[in-house]
Design a protein around this motif. Structure first.
Motif, mmCIF file in Angstrom:
data_model
loop_
_atom_site.group_PDB
_atom_site.id
_atom_site.type_symbol
_atom_site.label_atom_id
_atom_site.label_comp_id
_atom_site.label_asym_id
_atom_site.label_seq_id
_atom_site.Cartn_x
_atom_site.Cartn_y
_atom_site.Cartn_z
ATOM 1 N N ALA A 96 0.829 -1.202 0.000
ATOM 2 C CA ALA A 96 0.000 0.000 0.000
ATOM 3 C C ALA A 96 0.870 1.261 0.000
ATOM 4 O O ALA A 96 0.533 2.256 -0.655
ATOM 5 C CB ALA A 96 -0.928 0.000 1.211
ATOM 6 N N THR A 146 0.289 3.934 -2.779
ATOM 7 C CA THR A 146 -0.460 5.128 -2.374
ATOM 8 C C THR A 146 0.294 6.043 -1.426
ATOM 9 O O THR A 146 -0.161 7.158 -1.160
ATOM 10 C CB THR A 146 -1.779 4.724 -1.689
ATOM 11 O OG1 THR A 146 -1.498 4.154 -0.401
ATOM 12 C CG2 THR A 146 -2.555 3.717 -2.530
ATOM 13 N N ARG A 170 0.588 5.365 1.726
ATOM 14 C CA ARG A 170 0.012 5.126 3.057
ATOM 15 C C ARG A 170 -0.071 3.631 3.322
ATOM 16 O O ARG A 170 -0.422 2.843 2.430
ATOM 17 C CB ARG A 170 -1.381 5.749 3.170
ATOM 18 C CG ARG A 170 -1.402 7.264 3.026
ATOM 19 C CD ARG A 170 -2.806 7.796 3.190
ATOM 20 N NE ARG A 170 -3.378 7.438 4.489
ATOM 21 C CZ ARG A 170 -4.654 7.641 4.821
ATOM 22 N NH1 ARG A 170 -5.484 8.205 3.943
ATOM 23 N NH2 ARG A 170 -5.100 7.309 6.009
ATOM 24 N N PRO A 204 -4.601 2.687 3.212
ATOM 25 C CA PRO A 204 -5.387 3.695 2.492
ATOM 26 C C PRO A 204 -6.810 3.759 3.025
ATOM 27 O O PRO A 204 -7.351 2.771 3.534
ATOM 28 C CB PRO A 204 -5.364 3.177 1.045
ATOM 29 C CG PRO A 204 -4.175 2.273 0.979
ATOM 30 C CD PRO A 204 -4.054 1.645 2.334
ATOM 31 N N GLU A 205 -7.428 4.920 2.908
ATOM 32 C CA GLU A 205 -8.796 5.103 3.404
ATOM 33 C C GLU A 205 -9.760 4.131 2.745
ATOM 34 O O GLU A 205 -10.689 3.627 3.388
ATOM 35 C CB GLU A 205 -9.247 6.541 3.161
ATOM 36 C CG GLU A 205 -10.612 6.882 3.753
ATOM 37 C CD GLU A 205 -10.648 6.792 5.272
ATOM 38 O OE1 GLU A 205 -11.760 6.632 5.824
ATOM 39 O OE2 GLU A 205 -9.578 6.892 5.904
#
Length: 258
Positions: free
Chosen positions: A48, A52, A54, A57-58
């Motif tokens: 991740a 991204t 992060r 990720p959200e």
């Protein structure tokens, strides 16, 4: 038939391999038992970060929150091992635990007889070993306030009475259904959090589980006894950091959090 939503988080290292195997098993189970599963795959950990920036990720987090179950492969590896990195794979794992509130990590230890030759313990030490370790998963030093500087760093270990009560009840119910013995592991001779832990465990057991025997052992002694006489344990209850260390040899075993 309503499909049960399962989020797959393959992650890093061996994670994608074990996650793919688990999916095949679940698909076979669904056919045999007339169940319906809907799978979604999302990013976590080093993979991740690469994609991204992060570790969680959200989109992955929200998918997990909306799911019926989450299957996590693994996070981390040499590629992301720089201690000075701003984002580390393990950060995603801790965030997921906190958001889902999975405070009790169940780590069963049952030796596989066919693999006894690979154990560092003599065969006679493994006879009759069937231990359930209950590790508190959302408190302690891993989740406490942190401060990191060039010459000084701080990790705060914090527990509340309520956090100890709820994980104690999980462990006690398991012990009641097994052999009726609970061992609580702490470091009460040194740590204030361990003294709160010991007082709380003692009270909950006396008030709610008088039929389950209770003993308290310091973590250093527990490590020694796990090597000397592992079969003497039934259910072991301990805080986050101690549980992580004591069960390091069982990382390849089964784990469940709830």
């Amino acid at each position: 038939m309503c499909a049960h939503k399962i989020v797959l988080l393959p992650g890093d290292g061996i994670g994608p391999e074990v996650t793919a195997a688990a999916r095949r098993v679940l698909e076979a189970v669904s056919t045999t038992h007339a169940l319906s599963f809907a799978f979604e795959e999302h990013l976590i950990g080093g993979a991740a970060i690469d994609a991204t920036g992060r570790a969680l990720p959200e989109s992955s987090l929200q998918a997990c929150v909306a799911s019926d179950a989450v299957f996590l492969g693994a996070v981390g590896g040499p590629k992301w091992s720089d201690p000075g990195a701003a984002e580390r794979p393990e950060k995603g794992l801790l965030a997921l635990r906190a958001e889902l509130g999975v405070y009790a990590n169940l780590r069963p230890v049952v030796p596989n007889a066919s693999l006894g030759y690979a154990s560092p313990l003599k065969p006679d030490r493994l006879a009759g070993v069937d231990v359930m370790v209950v590790r508190e998963l959302t408190g302690g030093m891993y989740f406490g306030e942190k401060e990191e500087g060039t010459d000084r760093a701080i990790d705060v270990c914090e527990y509340t009475r309520g956090e100890v009560e709820r994980v104690t009840r999980v462990a006690a119910r398991l012990a009641r259904a097994r052999n009726g013995r609970l061992t609580s592991v702490d470091k009460a001779n040194v740590l204030a959090t361990s003294r709160l832990w010991r007082r709380t465990v003692t009270r909950v057991m006396a008030d709610e589980f008088p039929d389950v025997s209770l003993e308290h052992i310091l973590v250093d002694a527990a490590a020694m006894y796990l090597m000397q006489r592992p079969a003497s344990f039934d259910v072991i209850l301990t805080e986050n950091l101690f549980g992580d260390i004591l069960t390091v040899a069982d990382r390849s075993g089964r784990q469940q959090s709830h």
